[in-house]
Structure formats: structure tokens, C-alpha cells
Scaffold this active site. Structure first.
Site, PDB file in Angstrom:
ATOM      1  N   ASP A 138      18.787  29.018   6.249  1.00  0.00           N
ATOM      2  CA  ASP A 138      20.241  29.122   6.238  1.00  0.00           C
ATOM      3  C   ASP A 138      20.748  29.188   4.804  1.00  0.00           C
ATOM      4  OD1 ASP A 138      20.267  28.932   8.989  1.00  0.00           O
ATOM      5  OD2 ASP A 138      20.622  26.770   9.011  1.00  0.00           O
ATOM      6  N   LYS A 139      21.936  29.738   4.641  1.00  0.00           N
ATOM      7  CA  LYS A 139      22.539  29.875   3.314  1.00  0.00           C
ATOM      8  C   LYS A 139      22.500  28.567   2.530  1.00  0.00           C
ATOM      9  CE  LYS A 139      27.031  30.602   1.074  1.00  0.00           C
ATOM     10  NZ  LYS A 139      28.479  30.887   1.301  1.00  0.00           N
TER      11      LYS A 139
END
Length: 320
Positions: A138-139
Site C-alpha cells: 500500500d502507498k
């Protein structure tokens, strides 16, 4: 220039009843569904030696051959973005991704991503699916991520990932004091209402997360987690499911300040604006020679500061 690579797999029984293109999207997540549909139409997919339509249902147990035809990508542009490369050779790159860096270009983030950085660092990745990235973070999750430098390496790493032969371990700080480690075995799927979220669902995909306690604090726990599967948001959803949401998680948790928390801990918890999750260890069989390779990346500065604040509060009794 167009290159092709042969991928083989058996359709697991749990995918029985799905359309062929849906089943292939589960088997080969590194390819988009639209690309898989194009290959089905062009005869690049054989199921038990026969060509099927994308809408045809699979039963489970069929043998699939996919001849992936890959063309140099001119859509994503190289960008000179600093990378923390912890290892590289002719077939493999291991990157320590910082929190805040998006992995793949998408709506809202068409550039400034890890893909753009990789294409600048190693231009040959333009000929490999998704610039060689075979799994995601995830970011706002930091840590180790593997990149295949060649089509053959990509094929081998994807097969290892599907066979669950790649070891991925994470560090996380969760809200609540765990008494012991354990395993979460709960299927995951899209949230029935909010399509940007995922949730535990009876009809979801199998998902297994193992966790063990490293350090306990009065109202938090530092844990080490090991994935058997790699579903979207798996750790975040599983930890929230057992009521130990990750510190800073803006989607699956909410800020809980311990009663009596001092100003140091309060400021640290309020200021931690991402999920406290770091991919700390990666182990795999090298795609060229098969030897076991493993890497570890220590917690980044923000998570280390969080843990230090929790330790200080415990010593001082400020979070009791």
C-alpha cells in the site's frame, strides 16, 4: 518489440464456477483483466488444451497455459525519483519502499510512482509486465518489495508467489495489548458497501495471517506478522477484525488515546498519520540459480520514533 512468455497453472477448486477471465485474474494478478481477455480472444490461453471464451465457466482442476505476449510499454514515463535499492543483479532488484510512495500509476497518481522510478533506474523494465513488480505494498506501507528484471525472472517469481513459497514478514504497531500470538484465518473480499475497503466475508478469498508478540505496552503491542496469502489490505483488515487495528490506519482504525497518556505519547500518536506497517523481511529462491536469498529492512524512522515513545511512556508510567 513483442516478447512472449509461457505461464502454466492449475485452476484451484475454490475458483470453480467463475468465468474464465475471472479465474485467470485470480491466478495471474500481475496482468490486468482486460489484457487477459485480449489474450483469451487471440487464442493465447489454452484450458485442458482447448481455447475457451472469456465468459465460459471453469469447474476447478483444469490445466491452464497462458502465452503472454508483452510489448514495450510507452505509457509510463521514467522519472528520476530516488530509490533505496538494497540488492540487485541481472535478474532481480530488491527495493526498500518508503511510506507515501505509490507503487503503480492509477487515477490520481499518474506519475511520481515506484513504476516511474524503476523505469528511470532500469530502462529494460519497460519490457516486463508492470515494470517487473510482482507484488504490492500500500502507498503508506513501507518496506521490501521485489522486482523482476527479466521476463523469465518475472515468470519464476510469480510462480513462487502463487505457490506461497515466498516468505514475507512485517512489523506493525497495533492498538490494544495482545496476550499472545496467533493466526487469523478469515476470507477477504470487497466491502459490501464501500468499494474502496475490504472486509472479512464468507464468500471471500482465502486469507491467512500469522502474528507473534514482540513487545507489549500498556495499550499497544509491537507484533511481527507472516503472510501465507497476499490479499489487498490483508494485515490491516485481519488485525482490525480481531480488534487490534493498526496505529494510524485511516481506513480500518481510529485514534484511541490511552487514559493518562502524557504529552509526548499523545503528540506522537496524533502525529502518526499512516498505518504503522513495515515489510521487514523477504525470502525467496533466486529466479536464476534457485539459491535461497533473504533480506531484512529495519523499521523506518517514523515507526522507530513511535516505538520509542511507547517504551518511554511504559517506563515513566505515563500511559498507565
Amino acid at each position: 518489440m513483442i516478447e512472449s512468455s509461457l505461464y502454466t497453472a492449475d485452476i484451484p477448486d475454490e475458483l470453480g464456477g467463475l468465468r474464465l477471465d475471472q479465474a485467470l485474474a485470480e491466478l495471474f494478478p500481475e496482468f490486468s483483466r482486460s489484457r487477459l481477455q485480449d489474450w483469451i480472444k487471440s487464442g493465447c490461453v489454452q484450458v485442458n488444451g482447448k481455447a475457451l471464451r472469456a465468459k465460459d465457466k471453469v469447474m476447478g482442476g483444469e490445466a491452464v497455459e497462458l502465452r503472454a505476449e508483452l510489448q514495450d510499454s510507452g505509457d509510463d514515463q521514467p522519472q528520476d525519483i530516488p530509490l533505496d535499492v538494497v540488492y540487485e543483479d541481472a535478474s532481480l532488484i530488491i527495493v526498500n519502499k518508503p511510506a507515501g510512495l505509490v507503487v503503480h500509476p492509477a487515477a490520481g497518481n499518474w506519475d511520481g510512482t515506484l513504476v516511474n522510478a524503476l523505469l528511470h533506474y532500469a530502462p529494460e523494465l519497460a519490457a516486463v509486465p508492470r515494470a517487473g513488480i510482482v507484488h504490492r505494498l500500500d502507498k503508506d506501507t513501507s518496506g521490501l518489495l521485489m522486482v523482476a528484471r527479466t521476463l523469465q525472472a518475472h515468470k519464476v517469481l510469480v510462480e513462487q508467489l502463487q505457490a506461497r513459497d515466498i516468505e514475507r514478514e512485517y512489523l506493525a504497531v497495533v492498538q490494544g495489548t495482545m496476550t499472545a500470538g496467533g493466526t487469523v484465518d478469515a476470507p477477504l473480499g470487497r466491502h459490501p458497501v464501500d468499494r474502496k475497503r475490504h472486509a472479512v466475508r464468507e464468500d471471500g478469498k482465502p486469507a491467512v495471517t500469522h502474528y507473534r508478540v514482540l513487545e507489549r505496552y500498556p495499550h499497544h503491542t509491537l507484533v511481527r506478522l507472516k503472510l501465507e496469502t497476499g490479499r489487498t489490505h490483508q494485515i490491516r483488515v485481519h488485525m482490525a477484525h480481531i480488534h487490534y487495528s493498526l496505529v494510524g490506519d485511516p481506513v480500518y482504525g481510529r485514534l484511541r488515546l490511552p487514559a493518562g497518556a502524557g504529552p509526548d505519547l499523545t503528540e506522537t500518536l496524533r502525529g502518526f498519520r499512516r498505518q504503522a506497517l513495515h515489510a521487514t523481511r523477504l525470502a525467496l529462491a533466486h529466479p536464476e540459480h534457485g539459491d535461497l536469498c533473504e533480506w531484512e529492512a529495519p523499521m523506518p524512522d517514523d515507526m522507530s520514533a513511535l516505538v520509542d515513545a511507547l517504551r518511554r511512556a511504559q517506563e515513566e508510567g505515563g500511559a498507565l
